[in-house]
Design a protein around this motif. Sequence first.
Motif, short mmCIF file in Angstrom:
data_model
loop_
_atom_site.label_atom_id
_atom_site.label_comp_id
_atom_site.label_asym_id
_atom_site.label_seq_id
_atom_site.Cartn_x
_atom_site.Cartn_y
_atom_site.Cartn_z
N UNK A 95 -10.50 8.30 -5.15
CA UNK A 95 -9.39 7.63 -5.81
C UNK A 95 -9.05 8.32 -7.13
N UNK A 96 -10.07 8.69 -7.88
CA UNK A 96 -9.86 9.34 -9.17
C UNK A 96 -9.12 10.66 -9.01
N UNK A 97 -9.60 11.52 -8.12
CA UNK A 97 -8.99 12.84 -7.95
C UNK A 97 -7.57 12.73 -7.41
N UNK A 98 -7.35 11.86 -6.43
CA UNK A 98 -6.01 11.72 -5.86
C UNK A 98 -5.03 11.14 -6.86
N UNK A 99 -5.50 10.22 -7.71
CA UNK A 99 -4.63 9.67 -8.75
C UNK A 99 -4.22 10.76 -9.73
N UNK A 100 -5.18 11.55 -10.18
CA UNK A 100 -4.86 12.63 -11.10
C UNK A 100 -3.92 13.66 -10.47
N UNK A 101 -3.99 13.80 -9.15
CA UNK A 101 -3.13 14.75 -8.44
C UNK A 101 -1.76 14.16 -8.10
N UNK A 102 -1.57 12.85 -8.36
CA UNK A 102 -0.23 12.28 -8.19
C UNK A 102 -0.04 11.23 -7.14
N UNK A 103 -1.08 10.70 -6.51
CA UNK A 103 -0.92 9.67 -5.48
C UNK A 103 -0.20 8.45 -6.05
N UNK A 104 0.69 7.87 -5.26
CA UNK A 104 1.45 6.69 -5.68
C UNK A 104 0.87 5.39 -5.15
N UNK A 105 0.12 5.47 -4.06
CA UNK A 105 -0.41 4.25 -3.45
C UNK A 105 -1.63 4.61 -2.62
N UNK A 106 -2.58 3.67 -2.57
CA UNK A 106 -3.77 3.83 -1.74
C UNK A 106 -3.86 2.67 -0.75
N UNK A 107 -4.23 3.01 0.48
CA UNK A 107 -4.51 2.02 1.51
C UNK A 107 -5.95 2.25 1.96
N UNK A 108 -6.90 1.43 1.51
CA UNK A 108 -8.29 1.58 1.98
C UNK A 108 -8.40 1.18 3.44
N UNK A 109 -9.05 2.02 4.22
CA UNK A 109 -9.09 1.82 5.67
C UNK A 109 -10.54 1.77 6.15
N UNK A 127 -10.67 -4.22 -6.06
CA UNK A 127 -10.61 -4.35 -7.51
C UNK A 127 -11.17 -3.11 -8.20
N UNK A 128 -12.25 -2.57 -7.66
CA UNK A 128 -12.85 -1.38 -8.25
C UNK A 128 -11.92 -0.19 -8.11
N UNK A 129 -11.30 -0.02 -6.93
CA UNK A 129 -10.36 1.07 -6.74
C UNK A 129 -9.21 0.95 -7.73
N UNK A 130 -8.72 -0.27 -7.95
CA UNK A 130 -7.61 -0.47 -8.89
C UNK A 130 -8.01 -0.09 -10.31
N UNK A 131 -9.24 -0.42 -10.69
CA UNK A 131 -9.72 -0.06 -12.02
C UNK A 131 -9.84 1.46 -12.17
N UNK A 132 -10.36 2.11 -11.13
CA UNK A 132 -10.50 3.57 -11.17
C UNK A 132 -9.13 4.24 -11.21
N UNK A 133 -8.19 3.73 -10.42
CA UNK A 133 -6.84 4.30 -10.41
C UNK A 133 -6.17 4.16 -11.78
N UNK A 146 -1.06 4.00 -9.66
CA UNK A 146 -0.98 3.80 -8.21
C UNK A 146 -1.30 2.37 -7.79
N UNK A 147 -0.61 1.91 -6.78
CA UNK A 147 -0.88 0.61 -6.18
C UNK A 147 -2.04 0.76 -5.21
N UNK A 148 -2.96 -0.20 -5.20
CA UNK A 148 -4.04 -0.22 -4.22
C UNK A 148 -3.85 -1.45 -3.34
N UNK A 149 -3.61 -1.22 -2.07
CA UNK A 149 -3.36 -2.30 -1.13
C UNK A 149 -4.68 -2.96 -0.70
N UNK A 150 -4.61 -4.13 -0.10
CA UNK A 150 -5.83 -4.75 0.45
C UNK A 150 -6.44 -3.90 1.56
N UNK A 151 -7.69 -4.17 1.88
CA UNK A 151 -8.38 -3.44 2.93
C UNK A 151 -7.64 -3.56 4.26
N UNK A 152 -7.46 -2.42 4.94
CA UNK A 152 -6.82 -2.39 6.25
C UNK A 152 -7.85 -2.11 7.34
#
Length: 252
Positions: A95-109, A127-133, A146-152
Motif C-alpha cells: 500500500x505504501x509503495x503504490x500510494x507513493x507511485x500514484x494509486x488512486x484506490x485500493x481494493x483488498x482481495x 483501517x490499517x491500509x487507510x492509515x498507511x495510505x 487513495x480510497x481503500x474499499x472494504x475487503x472483497x
Amino acid sequence: MVATLFYLDPLPEAGAIAVLDGKEGRHAATVRRIAVGERLVFADGRGGIADVEVVAVAKDRLDAAVLARRTVEPARPRVTIVQALPKSDRSELAVELATEAGADRFVPWQSSRCVARWDSKADKGVARWRAVATAAAKQSRRAHVPVVEPLHRTADTLAFVHGVVAAGGVVAVLHESATVPFASLPLADASELVLVVGPEGGLDDDEVDGLVAVGATAVSLGPTVLRTSTAAAVALGAVGVLTDRWTQRPLH
C-alpha cells in the motif's frame, strides 16, 4: 522552498483561520516545531488545497491564516489497485509503495492462494491500509489520499472488474505467464485503469480465467517476476511513462 503538507478536512475558505489540532496539530507543533510566520500547505485529501501562514502556535495545535484556496484535479486515467492480501508487513509495504507511485484506490482481495486471512479482522485490516495510505500520501505530498474499499471476496472482485470494463475502463491482471506486454494496453482513452496483483503464491488459474472472462487482460510487465508488494508500484511507474499522469507538478 517547498512548503510542508498537512491534512485538514474541511478546509476553510481564503481569509479564514484554519485550526490544525489533534494528531496532526501535535505533530506540527511538538515534533516539527513549526513556528509563527511559516508557510504551509493544508490539503483535505480530495484535491482541495489551502496555502496558509501560521499565526499562532500552542502545544498541540496551530492557527494559520488561509492565504489562498485551489483545487488539484486527479490524474487520468484513475488507477485502482486490486491487491490480493500479502502476508504480514508486506501488506503495508504494498500500500505504501503504490500510494507513493500514484494509486488512486485500493481494493483488498481475499483470493484463494492468500496466506493472509483477514476473515473476522477485515475492518481492522482496512483501517490499517487507510492509515498507511494517508501517511504515504502525506510523505509524497499528494493532494488526493487513495480510497481503500472494504475487503472483497472473489465474487465481489469479478463483479467489480465487470463493472469497470462495462464503463469503458481497462483492467490488467499482472501475471508472469502472460504473453501480452503491458505497454500494449489501450490506456490513451481509458478513464480508469485497474491493476490486479496476485498474492505471494500467484493467482489461481481459475481466478485468472474468471477475470479474463469478465473483460480483464492478463499482461506481463517484463522478464522478471516481481513480489506482490512491489508489482503495483512498478506498474504505476510504467503507467506514468505511457500516459500523461506524470505531467502534474508537485504541490508547492
